[in-house]
Design an enzyme around this catalytic site. Structure first.
Site, PDB file in Angstrom:
ATOM      1  N   CYS A 180       6.821 -63.165   1.089  1.00  0.00           N
ATOM      2  CA  CYS A 180       7.771 -62.056   1.304  1.00  0.00           C
ATOM      3  C   CYS A 180       7.531 -60.945   0.278  1.00  0.00           C
ATOM      4  CB  CYS A 180       9.204 -62.569   1.199  1.00  0.00           C
ATOM      5  SG  CYS A 180      10.418 -61.237   1.246  1.00  0.00           S
TER       6      CYS A 180
ATOM      7  N   HIS B 240      17.772 -56.673   3.455  1.00  0.00           N
ATOM      8  CA  HIS B 240      17.415 -55.315   3.040  1.00  0.00           C
ATOM      9  C   HIS B 240      17.886 -54.294   4.065  1.00  0.00           C
ATOM     10  CE1 HIS B 240      14.224 -55.981   5.978  1.00  0.00           C
ATOM     11  NE2 HIS B 240      13.961 -54.693   5.948  1.00  0.00           N
TER      12      HIS B 240
HETATM   13 ZN   LIG Z   1      12.093 -62.433   0.163  1.00  0.00          ZN
END
Ligand SMILES: [Zn+2]
Length: 367
Positions: free
Chosen positions: A75, A193
């Site tokens: 990620c 996010h």
């Molecule tokens: Zn992440």
């Protein structure tokens, strides 16, 4: 209260900016360097004007190569530590981090593109603007609805700070802070996010709303959205939350299976115009609404949603624009998505399978 030292501004290996916003009382020096070797940024996005509809369409073909649903170990929004390859965030921990998107639809530094032959044609020009990514937590599995309230305050502060700074760019006409949550929405990274778009034009939906608000003002001398808010508070059948400074309701003409509008009681054009009391209540009610949406369907843990901030344009028609949040889901039943098919996609003619009053009643009982 947001620390006066917020945010800390740093530069990534390819020249992009990153901003660290720390929760109150948790300020830390941010000195980690980005050790990666990154290719130069691609500023080739262009905008073309669709003369048939009067809308701008952005051509960002370089985005085809962007990261798509990586495993947690890869990620790019997790913090960087010794056990993994460096990510977009050089620090080993963070509260809220905002950085310029490596694959932007609108590029902040157009470079040579600004002088390309297409400039002679006003209907084909460089897509100049800003696209930023805002990470809400360093925890890969976190959900905004369940973050500590202090973190939500930091997120509100970061939206305001970025809106203020990017609005000062003379190329920017409209600011958009939003979160897409869920792979069903097309999210390519599952890390919690949101994004910030600074458009070089006023978007078509905003222009439609300004036109409606302008007609209403000519007729009545009053703000359309303020009148809608007053009507919903008086009527009550679609209300979900009625606080000191904010009210949430399902709009009478909702187009999505779950849709909520959250509006401030005061006439406010944008997020930076909110006072301290409004910011504080916003942090509380925002998470409250997300939790209700998450519980909407029995057996569904995380409902996919889009949380979209409508702000007045940066320059034009400031008096007609009024801040509000549009929170909606494309999930119409467990496992069933509302697709934008022929009528919606081709004609812009919406058909909603749910009744706003029933959706509001369900959201109210989930308190
Ligand atoms: Zn992440």
């Amino acid at each position: 209260m947001t620390s006066e030292r917020n945010p800390t501004r740093r530069i990534l290996a390819d020249g992009r900016q990153i901003f660290y916003f720390d929760d109150a009382g948790r300020f830390r020096a941010r000195t980690a360097r980005d050790s990666r070797e990154l290719p130069a940024l691609d500023h080739s996005s262009r905008m073309r004007f669709d003369v048939l509809t009067g809308e701008w369409i952005t051509m960002a073909s370089h985005r085809m190569t962007r990261t798509h649903l990586p495993s947690a170990a890869d990620c790019p929004l997790c913090p960087t530590n010794e056990t993994r390859t460096p990510t977009e965030i050089p620090e080993s921990d963070y509260d809220v981090a905002v950085f310029e998107n490596r694959f932007p639809s609108f590029a902040s530094a157009p470079g040579d593109a600004a002088h390309s032959p297409g400039d002679d044609d006003p209907s084909d020009r460089p897509a100049v603007g800003h696209c930023e990514v805002m990470c809400f937590s360093s925890d890969h599995t976190a959900s905004v609805a369940e973050l500590p309230l202090e973190r939500m305050r930091t997120i509100v502060g970061a939206w305001i700070s970025r809106t203020e700074e990017l609005s000062a760019d003379p190329d920017v006409e409209q600011m958009f802070c939003f979160e897409n949550r869920g792979e069903e929405i097309g999210v390519t990274l599952t890390h919690p996010h949101g994004q910030i778009y600074a458009y070089p034009y006023v978007t078509s939906r905003t222009r439609s709303m300004l036109t409606q608000a302008g007609k209403h003002f000519e007729r009545t001398g009053r703000s359309l959205l303020a009148d809608v808010l007053a009507f919903e508070r008086e009527d009550g059948t679609r209300l979900i939350y009625d606080g000191d400074h904010w009210t949430a309701y399902v709009p009478t003409a909702a187009r999505w299976p779950i849709e909520v509008h959250l509006a401030p009681h005061r006439d406010v054009p944008d997020l930076p115009s909110l006072n301290d009391e409004e910011r504080e209540e916003l942090a509380v009610v925002y998470q409250d609404l997300l939790r209700r949406v998450d519980r909407f369907y029995p057996g569904v843990d995380r409902v996919p949603y889009i949380a979209a901030w409508h702000q007045a344009p940066v320059r034009m028609d400031r008096a007609l624009g009024r801040l509000h949040l549009q929170l909606f889901s494309i999930l119409r039943a467990p496992g069933k998505l509302k697709y934008l098919a022929g009528s919606e996609s081709a004609m812009g003619a919406w058909v909603n399978d749910t009744l706003p009053e029933a959706v509001a009643a369900r959201l109210r009982e989930l308190k």
